[in-house]
Write a protein that holds these residues in place. Structure first.
Motif, short mmCIF file in Angstrom:
data_model
loop_
_atom_site.label_atom_id
_atom_site.label_comp_id
_atom_site.label_asym_id
_atom_site.label_seq_id
_atom_site.Cartn_x
_atom_site.Cartn_y
_atom_site.Cartn_z
N THR A 62 0.27 -0.32 -10.54
CA THR A 62 -0.54 0.02 -9.37
C THR A 62 -1.94 -0.51 -9.57
O THR A 62 -2.41 -0.64 -10.70
N GLY B 259 -6.77 -6.59 -4.51
CA GLY B 259 -7.44 -5.54 -3.75
C GLY B 259 -8.44 -6.11 -2.76
O GLY B 259 -8.60 -5.59 -1.65
N HIS C 289 0.18 5.30 -0.45
CA HIS C 289 -0.88 6.31 -0.50
C HIS C 289 -2.23 5.61 -0.63
O HIS C 289 -2.65 4.92 0.28
N ASP C 290 -2.91 5.74 -1.77
CA ASP C 290 -4.26 5.19 -1.87
C ASP C 290 -4.34 4.01 -2.83
O ASP C 290 -5.42 3.62 -3.26
N ARG C 291 -3.18 3.39 -3.16
CA ARG C 291 -3.18 2.29 -4.12
C ARG C 291 -2.23 1.19 -3.66
O ARG C 291 -1.34 1.42 -2.84
N LEU C 292 -2.43 0.01 -4.24
CA LEU C 292 -1.46 -1.06 -4.10
C LEU C 292 -0.45 -0.93 -5.22
O LEU C 292 -0.81 -0.90 -6.39
N ARG C 293 0.84 -0.84 -4.87
CA ARG C 293 1.88 -0.68 -5.88
C ARG C 293 2.74 -1.93 -5.92
O ARG C 293 3.19 -2.44 -4.87
N TYR D 235 -6.43 -7.48 0.19
CA TYR D 235 -5.89 -6.41 1.02
C TYR D 235 -6.99 -5.78 1.88
O TYR D 235 -6.81 -5.52 3.06
N GLY E 142 0.14 -5.02 2.57
CA GLY E 142 0.07 -5.32 1.15
C GLY E 142 -0.34 -6.75 0.94
O GLY E 142 -0.99 -7.35 1.81
N PRO F 79 -7.81 0.83 -5.00
CA PRO F 79 -8.34 0.13 -3.82
C PRO F 79 -9.46 -0.85 -4.18
O PRO F 79 -10.32 -0.55 -5.01
N GLU G 77 5.82 7.24 -0.98
CA GLU G 77 5.47 7.63 -2.35
C GLU G 77 6.53 8.58 -2.89
O GLU G 77 6.90 9.57 -2.24
N GLN H 21 0.84 -1.19 0.00
CA GLN H 21 0.00 0.00 0.00
C GLN H 21 0.88 1.25 0.00
O GLN H 21 1.70 1.45 0.89
#
Length: 473
Positions: A63, A72, A46-50, A75, A116, A66, A155, A44
């Motif tokens: 990426t 997703g 910020h606001d996404r899974l990378r 997670y 993650g 959510p 990030e 995770q």
């Protein structure tokens, strides 16, 4: 397959990782020696899974938004997912065409919070239950090591810029765009204050404040407002003439005269970047009270941000012009039939009056003096009628020499008085008009109300024009 050996191999290597990224990459590399699966670790950020580590695929998702995909879902829920047939799972995100099964387990910190996921995908038969246990043990060890190393990677500034660029592109109004641009400038630069100066027909002006500005930003805005348009104009001209500039963070050196208001506000570090063209664009100022040394990369990122902000602002302005053209009469500037239909659909029975207006003898003007004279007459008459209406009353051009005013009144007599004011305003231009007045009846359609106003208008015409007639209630 000796699963204990898999766990030992990964466990032995994890303490040697010096960063969270290394820990993820070594985990994936070690697992890849024991299975032909496509393996990835997504954390995770910020606001996404990378995706921070992967192997075994020609392409992976960089990426994932959510709750998107199986990764997703895992997670968000914190629960593993074992999918024996990916074609039967609507959340499957394809990374290669031959995948048949997927196993995804959450990577948790020691307190059980998700950091993650660890994801494995196979294209051949596999013991999913056995691998599920192994993957869960490895994910637990990986999560503990990530926390020991300070947590998931932060990030990057380029990732921040990309995220903010998307927010600016989606901004529906100038206000939202300015808010997004200022937030982006603060976040990407790492400086505490950001202000936009915008060029305008009446001189440069400060962009609207956004959110809750900090103390330095509030002081800068106050100083710039006190400095006045001339000082703002000098700042704009300097930036557009010479390009971006930034301080070196060296103490004891006086600011240039153009930036004295910023120094007076307490700014000790400043990046100034022109936005768009000089006549219609602006200037982005990013500042801090601390003596810092912005590197050229920071300035480059601010230039990219300013370019994106201008592209979005120009697009919004273009769309606004197109909407105005689509909803307005190009000759008089009044709104026409489309907006009028929307307005009368909101008419309130007994309160909203429709005034149907027709120019007396307009055809004779066109036939005698030509259409240009007729156009001038319509423009002058439109301005006179607008001036005679009250604040909040609305005037529409619905045909060649036909207008409709929509007004809110308490009594029918009030609507008649306003209509008489319009006839007086028309006489002052040297022309006369006929007006029919109607108020909606309960349950009556707007179209029927307008038809009654037109019938009242024709009654005026039959009685000699230049007057007002109220339709029966």
């Amino acid at each position: 397959m000796d699963h204990e050996r898999v766990v030992r191999d990964v466990t032995v290597r994890l303490p040697m990782a010096s960063t969270a990224l290394e820990a993820c990459q070594w985990t994936v590399a070690a697992l890849a020696r024991y299975t032909p699966a496509t393996i990835s670790v997504l954390l995770q950020v910020h606001d996404r899974l990378r995706c921070v580590a992967a192997t075994g695929a020609w392409q992976v998702f960089s990426t994932v938004p959510p709750k998107t995909g199986i990764v997703g879902r895992v997670y968000a829920s914190g629960e593993p997912a074992t999918v024996a047939d990916v074609t039967a799972d609507p959340d499957y995100l394809p990374v290669r065409p031959d995948v048949t099964a997927e196993l995804c387990v959450p990577v948790l910190d020691p307190a059980g919070r998700p950091l993650g996921v660890l994801d494995l995908q196979w294209s051949e038969p596999v013991e999913l239950d056995r691998w599920r246990e192994t993957a869960a043990r490895l994910a637990g060890r990986l999560g503990a090591r990530i926390v020991a190393l300070g947590g998931p990677p932060a990030e990057s500034r380029s990732e921040k810029l990309l995220r903010h660029a998307a927010a600016m592109t989606a901004a529906p109004t100038d206000w939202d765009l300015m808010a997004a641009a200022i937030a982006a400038a603060r976040d990407v630069s790492g400086l505490s204050a950001a202000v936009l100066l915008l060029a305008g027909r009446r001189g440069p002006r400060l962009g609207a404040p956004t959110g809750t500005p900090g103390e330095l930003e509030s002081r800068i805005r106050a100083e710039l407002a006190e400095a006045g348009p001339a000082a703002l104009g000098r700042m704009l001209a300097r930036a557009h003439r010479n390009g971006s500039a930034y301080t070196l963070g060296e103490a004891g050196l006086p600011p240039t005269e153009d930036y004295l208001p910023l120094a007076s506000a307490g700014a000790r570090t400043l990046v100034a970047v022109p936005v768009g063209p000089p006549d219609t664009g602006g200037l982005l100022l990013v500042a801090d009270e601390r003596l810092l040394r912005p590197d050229p990369t920071t300035v480059n990122l601010m230039e990219l941000l300013a370019g994106q902000a201008w592209t979005c602002l120009d697009r919004l302005r273009t769309l606004a012009r197109l909407r105005e053209q689509a909803s307005s009469d190009p000759l008089t500037g009044l709104r026409h039939t489309g907006p009028f239909g929307q307005r009368i659909a909101r008419a309130t029975p007994g309160r909203t009056a429709l005034l149907a207006i027709d120019v007396d003898g307009f055809k004779n003007v066109n036939d005698t003096y030509g259409h240009q004279a007729g156009d001038r007459l319509l423009v002058g008459l439109a301005r006179a009628l607008e001036g005679a209406l009250r604040q909040g009353d609305e005037l529409y051009r619905t045909g060649g020499d036909e207008f409709v005013a929509v007004i809110e009144v308490n009594r029918p007599e009030e609507a008649v008085r306003i209509a008489e004011r319009l006839t007086e305003a028309a006489r002052r231009t040297g022309r006369t008009i006929s007006i029919g007045v109607a108020l909606p009846r309960p349950g009556e359609t707007p179209e029927r109300t307008l038809r009654r106003a037109d019938q009242a208008l024709y009654a005026v015409k039959r009685q000699g024009r230049d007057g007002v007639h109220l339709a029966a209630a």
